[in-house]
Design a protein around this motif. Structure first.
Motif, PDB file in Angstrom:
ATOM      1  N   PRO A 188      21.151  51.422  15.175  1.00 45.65           N
ATOM      2  CA  PRO A 188      21.864  52.330  14.261  1.00 45.65           C
ATOM      3  C   PRO A 188      22.424  51.614  13.038  1.00 45.65           C
ATOM      4  N   HIS A 189      22.942  50.398  13.233  1.00 48.52           N
ATOM      5  CA  HIS A 189      23.502  49.665  12.094  1.00 48.52           C
ATOM      6  C   HIS A 189      22.424  49.288  11.089  1.00 48.52           C
ATOM      7  N   LEU A 190      21.252  48.862  11.581  1.00 47.29           N
ATOM      8  CA  LEU A 190      20.149  48.554  10.681  1.00 47.29           C
ATOM      9  C   LEU A 190      19.659  49.812   9.976  1.00 47.29           C
ATOM     10  N   SER A 191      19.651  50.929  10.696  1.00 45.56           N
ATOM     11  CA  SER A 191      19.258  52.198  10.077  1.00 45.56           C
ATOM     12  C   SER A 191      20.185  52.537   8.920  1.00 45.56           C
ATOM     13  N   ILE A 192      21.484  52.334   9.130  1.00 48.88           N
ATOM     14  CA  ILE A 192      22.451  52.605   8.068  1.00 48.88           C
ATOM     15  C   ILE A 192      22.223  51.675   6.887  1.00 48.88           C
ATOM     16  N   ALA A 193      21.993  50.391   7.170  1.00 50.00           N
ATOM     17  CA  ALA A 193      21.779  49.424   6.094  1.00 50.00           C
ATOM     18  C   ALA A 193      20.563  49.783   5.254  1.00 50.00           C
TER      19      ALA A 193
END
Length: 450
Positions: free
Chosen positions: A282-287
């Motif tokens: 999820p964090h990479l998706s946000i980035a």
């Protein structure tokens, strides 16, 4: 004339992008520290003999509400000192606080230390937003905001990925001490290199200064000490919609930096290490979404001649898609597949992030810092509420056989439904947001004209 323009373009420096790089590193380090608890929260609870409610309070109100309440005063403090002085002070303070967190097991002191962390980080992003508004023309602000917000998620992803590994080799207290070192180093180096005004920055030439000043009144003249017309700001319909979408988006995102690893461990029965790795997605998706969303918003803006479609349209559509995808994760049992679906939903939601930052710069006039700080303050009230609310929500559902049956015998499903609803409400706020002029033009109490 055309030859002069071409020559100027070819020889223009790119110092503003170096400035953005420094801000991006700061954002990543801030989120590296603030997210470090979530992956190892079970270990911390056991070692310090804390209850789930106590740690939930630390993860939620202790950090986020302190962070929220300090937004406006710390933003004002940062503007008074300038980014060159205030940002290193903020970074050094939160780095020292994260190092101290592992030195005690007394709950009131733990609470105080994490509140200091929130206080120290509160002014960093309003000052960073004001810096972007000064250093970048309007046509590049969404892209620059996308880089800044992507760096936050990158820092969160790094924290989720390496914290679980590091605690296998070191005590979590040692890991927190290690996380303090990069912030202190950044503070020292940034203070020595950066200058608040583009015209004072070594290495920046006239051609780039003209690019920065093109259509950018904030860069063309130094900021003046003009009092913020708070009555106008607080009675402005666009300001309410800006704050509303931020409240909903931040509350939803807080789940992924607090309880998401525990959700995976308990709902999908996986290990701490695997939950840490899956939490990266999820964090990479946000980035990635912040980078692409910022670039897409600026592209649409340049080709449509306005911010309406690039800010409002993109955000409303992407948040609606996010609602659908996160709701669909209910039907996926496999942990990895469920995280992939959720990550796709988070990607869509995060496309709205750069637009939210950019719209405060577009509509803030000479009060960008105050407008951004107000939006961020309200957003963090939401972010602080959700981690605290989740244990109570789950407890209420687990105590009711009827509600538990509706949730498929897993109270975490209700939490995911709440995340989807929050994204839908954020989409509605964007649809109701007028984008002409600035927020003060719509105020019930007009600002006094001098």
């Amino acid at each position: 004339m055309s030859e002069d323009v071409a020559e100027r373009t070819e020889t223009a420096s790119h110092v503003r992008w170096n400035v953005l790089g420094w801000l991006a590193v700061m954002a990543a380090l801030a989120y590296l520290c603030r997210n470090s608890i979530s992956v190892v929260q079970k270990t911390i609870r056991e070692d310090l003999q804390l209850t789930e409610a106590q740690l939930g309070f630390i993860l939620g109100p202790a950090f986020f509400w302190t962070y929220a309440l300090a937004q406006i005063p710390s933003s004002r403090f940062g503007e008074m000192l300038g980014a060159r002085i205030s940002l290193p002070l903020f970074a050094a303070a939160w780095s020292i606080a994260i190092a101290l967190f592992g030195t005690t097991n007394w709950f009131p002191l733990l609470l105080t230390i994490w509140m200091v962390t929130g206080l120290a980080q509160a002014g960093a992003f309003p000052v960073a937003a004001k810096t972007i508004s000064v250093w970048f023309p309007k046509t590049e602000r969404a892209s620059a905001s996308g880089v800044l917000t992507a760096s936050m998620s990158l820092g969160a992803a790094i924290s989720a990925g390496i914290t679980g590994i590091l605690v296998l080799q070191f005590r979590w207290q040692t890991v927190f001490l290690m996380y303090a070192i990069p912030g202190l180093l950044w503070a020292t180096l940034f203070r020595n290199w950066f200058r608040d005004r583009p015209e004072n920055q070594p290495g920046l030439n006239t051609a780039e200064l003209e690019q920065i000043n093109e259509g950018n009144n904030l860069a063309a003249k130094p900021a003046t000490d003009v009092a913020t017309p708070w009555a106008s700001l607080l009675t402005s319909w666009p300001m309410w919609m800006i704050c509303g979408q931020q409240f909903c988006r931040a509350a939803a995102q807080a789940f992924f930096i607090s309880w998401f690893p525990t959700f995976l461990q308990e709902s999908r029965n996986i290990t701490v290490v695997k939950s840490g790795f899956l939490s990266i997605l999820p964090h990479l998706s946000i980035a990635i979404a912040c980078l692409t969303g910022g670039a897409l918003a600026d592209f649409i803006s340049r080709n449509t001649g306005g911010a309406g479609k690039s800010r409002k349209g993109l955000a409303a559509v992407s948040l609606t898609l996010s609602t659908t995808l996160i709701a669909a994760a209910y039907f996926v049992d496999d942990a990895t597949s469920a995280v992939m679906v959720i990550s796709a939903g988070i990607y869509c939601a995060a496309l709205a992030g750069p637009g939210a930052y950019a719209v405060t710069m577009d509509m803030g006039g000479q009060h960008v810092g105050s407008v951004f700080a107000t939006m961020n303050m309200i957003g963090n009230f939401g972010a602080g509420m959700l981690p605290w609310l989740i244990p109570a929500l789950r407890s209420q559902i687990q105590s009711s056989p009827a509600l538990l049956a509706i949730c498929g015998n897993d109270s975490w499903n209700a939490v995911m439904a709440l995340i989807a609803i929050l994204h839908f409400l954020a989409a509605l706020c964007w649809l109701l947001l007028p984008l002409r002029g600035n927020v003060f033009d719509y105020a019930l109490v007009p600002p006094k004209r001098k």
